[in-house]
Design an enzyme around this catalytic site. Structure first.
Site: not given
Length: 304
Positions: A44-50, A188
């Site tokens: 998930g490195a393309s946005s947000g926390i990642g 979730y």
């Protein structure tokens, strides 16, 4: 025996020894982050926390393996890291596809002799009441696919190498919902609770081999995942950058869990006064109805 004091010693090194060493001898090993010259895989490195975590790890000298579905966004993040003097590689993969996860593991291990750290950040969040979910079992299935089965498959693929090299650390980006158990988040929170429990057991089995696990139990973080929920618009929330700082500290210090005081309090109340807890949350459930996005016929879930 010294491993029992792993986290306190790591914190002393980060908070006391490294700052002093950096002033006295900036080039010394004591001044360096434990992430320096290590390989860190972040999903998930393309946005947000990642994305924010990738920048922070790269600034500490780690080689970042960026994983996400969107190749163009991964290229953007990698370019920013390299422009800042860091090191990054990109891997495009749909982690909800089991075969794609296995292929990712094979590619990573073929490209890199060792993977030292894994950050399971990619995830899907759905806020929808059970009353609106009777015909939506797929919400639960696809949430488990990305939030639980994907990180478990990554751990199973990378753990043998970590154990063989005698070092590894896995950080799971989770939620305080595993303690709070808030209404409308059944899909979730159940998926994150499963990962939380899996990692606790995996950590016990791999501890003697030098492989450890951290479960992050975040409260609200201001990312695209929370945008559809109107009730959260005015609530206090961490920025992705602040959340990333906590993830990096978890990588460096390797604590068992990173949580919040309200989450811990909610967990205690759930244990000592479960019916009172039910009453309070039932009242809250009525006060905060489903969002318009959750009521729509199209999917309202968001991924990071």
């Amino acid at each position: 025996m010294t491993a029992l004091f792993l986290t306190p010693v790591a914190r002393i090194r980060r908070q006391v020894i490294r700052p002093i060493a950096a002033r006295l001898a900036p080039a010394s090993d004591l001044a360096a982050s434990p992430l320096a010259d290590r390989t860190v895989l972040i999903t998930g490195a393309s946005s947000g926390i990642g994305e924010a975590t990738a920048y922070a790890v790269a600034r500490r000298g780690g080689h970042v393996l960026l994983v996400a579905r969107r190749s163009d966004e991964l290229d953007r993040v990698a370019a920013a890291i390299r422009a800042d003097g860091g090191s990054a590689s990109t891997y495009t993969a749909d982690l909800s596809d089991a075969a794609a996860v296995d292929e990712l593991v094979a590619r990573v291990l073929a490209d890199h002799d060792e993977v030292h750290y894994l950050v399971n950040n990619a995830g899907r969040s759905i806020r929808r009441s059970l009353a609106l979910s009777y015909d939506r079992a797929h919400d639960f299935e696809r949430t488990m696919a990305i939030n639980y089965f994907a990180p478990v498959r990554l751990v199973l693929g990378l753990l043998p190498t970590m154990r063989e090299q005698g070092f590894g650390h896995v950080v799971n980006v989770g939620t305080w919902g595993t303690q709070v158990k808030a209404p409308k988040y059944a899909a979730y929170i159940a998926s994150k609770t499963a990962l939380d429990t899996f990692s606790r057991i995996a950590g016990r089995e791999a501890w003697a081999d030098g492989v450890t696990f951290t479960n992050m139990r975040f409260a609200l973080v201001r990312t695209s995942m929370v945008a559809p929920t109107d009730a959260y618009a005015k609530l206090p929330a961490l920025s992705p950058e602040r959340a990333a700082t906590k993830v990096v500290h978890a990588l460096e210090d390797r604590p068992l869990t990173v949580g919040t005081i309200p989450g811990a309090v909610a967990e205690v109340v759930n244990l000592v006064a479960p019916r009172l807890s039910d009453l309070l949350f039932a009242s809250s459930d009525r006060r905060f109805p489903d969002s318009d996005a959750a009521r729509a016929t199209t999917s309202s879930d968001r991924m990071r």
